[in-house]
Motif scaffolding. Sequence first.
Motif, PDB file in Angstrom:
ATOM      1  N   VAL A  59     -19.152   2.052   1.134  1.00  0.00           N
ATOM      2  CA  VAL A  59     -18.521   1.253   0.217  1.00  0.00           C
ATOM      3  C   VAL A  59     -16.990   1.451   0.139  1.00  0.00           C
ATOM      4  N   ALA A  60     -16.527   2.518   0.675  1.00  0.00           N
ATOM      5  CA  ALA A  60     -15.276   2.868   0.644  1.00  0.00           C
ATOM      6  C   ALA A  60     -14.664   2.132   1.905  1.00  0.00           C
ATOM      7  N   VAL A  61     -15.239   2.238   3.028  1.00  0.00           N
ATOM      8  CA  VAL A  61     -14.923   1.676   4.366  1.00  0.00           C
ATOM      9  C   VAL A  61     -14.783   0.051   3.989  1.00  0.00           C
ATOM     10  N   GLU A  62     -15.860  -0.505   3.399  1.00  0.00           N
ATOM     11  CA  GLU A  62     -15.702  -1.681   2.916  1.00  0.00           C
ATOM     12  C   GLU A  62     -14.821  -2.430   2.220  1.00  0.00           C
ATOM     13  N   PRO A 116      -6.826  -6.386  -5.395  1.00  0.00           N
ATOM     14  CA  PRO A 116      -6.313  -4.965  -6.172  1.00  0.00           C
ATOM     15  C   PRO A 116      -5.134  -5.353  -6.648  1.00  0.00           C
ATOM     16  N   ILE A 117      -4.688  -4.790  -8.105  1.00  0.00           N
ATOM     17  CA  ILE A 117      -3.304  -4.571  -8.589  1.00  0.00           C
ATOM     18  C   ILE A 117      -2.981  -2.936  -8.174  1.00  0.00           C
ATOM     19  N   ASP A 118      -3.773  -2.176  -8.860  1.00  0.00           N
ATOM     20  CA  ASP A 118      -3.269  -0.675  -8.940  1.00  0.00           C
ATOM     21  C   ASP A 118      -4.694  -0.084  -8.879  1.00  0.00           C
ATOM     22  N   PHE A 119      -4.617   1.473  -8.464  1.00  0.00           N
ATOM     23  CA  PHE A 119      -5.852   2.347  -8.754  1.00  0.00           C
ATOM     24  C   PHE A 119      -5.305   3.652  -8.725  1.00  0.00           C
ATOM     25  N   PHE A 156      -9.691  -5.099   1.664  1.00  0.00           N
ATOM     26  CA  PHE A 156      -8.219  -5.195   1.249  1.00  0.00           C
ATOM     27  C   PHE A 156      -7.120  -4.622   2.093  1.00  0.00           C
ATOM     28  N   ASP A 157      -7.299  -4.437   3.220  1.00  0.00           N
ATOM     29  CA  ASP A 157      -6.380  -3.674   4.255  1.00  0.00           C
ATOM     30  C   ASP A 157      -5.757  -2.483   3.557  1.00  0.00           C
ATOM     31  N   LEU A 158      -6.518  -1.495   3.009  1.00  0.00           N
ATOM     32  CA  LEU A 158      -6.111  -0.200   2.613  1.00  0.00           C
ATOM     33  C   LEU A 158      -6.272   1.127   3.293  1.00  0.00           C
TER      34      LEU A 158
END
Length: 177
Positions: A116-119, A23-26, A124-126
Amino acid sequence: MKIMGIDHGTNYAGWATMTKGKPIDFGLKDYSKIPMPKVLNAIYQDNYDMIRSHKPDVVILERPVHFKNANSVIALVGAYSMVTLAALHNRVRIAEIRPSELKMFTGKGNADKETVAVEMQMLFDLDLDKIAIPVYYKRDDRKGKYKAGDLKERLYDQSDALALCWAYDQKYIKGVA
């Protein structure tokens, strides 16, 4: 290759960018206070500017397939069309991911939005609160069921946009079946 996933909607819309599987940005766009049909113009303008600014090689959208009622058809197809038009006007390629493909690449075939969010969080360690925005009650319920500050819901639009990027990366770039 720079990928931009857009989880389109007329209330909230999530977006994410990714390159080389990272990921770059969201972010999250809030359209909840803009009435139809004016919201469609806002969606087009925001996405046109965002695509122009981020310069992705491809924009990934979830293919609309299930609708609750006629109003949701109008809203979701309208948002989908505005994002598609914004990408076309920026001369950026458009690709679709079916909901079943998205779930396959981000967990199990029947994954819900929270899964999906937890995955995405783990992959990505977010921070979950950054990609699945918590919405809290603002005042106490008269019946005492909930209090101000209790979690009401989460907005999963950003994690869905990130999942779109990931699914595209896995299917088309890495060639995972």
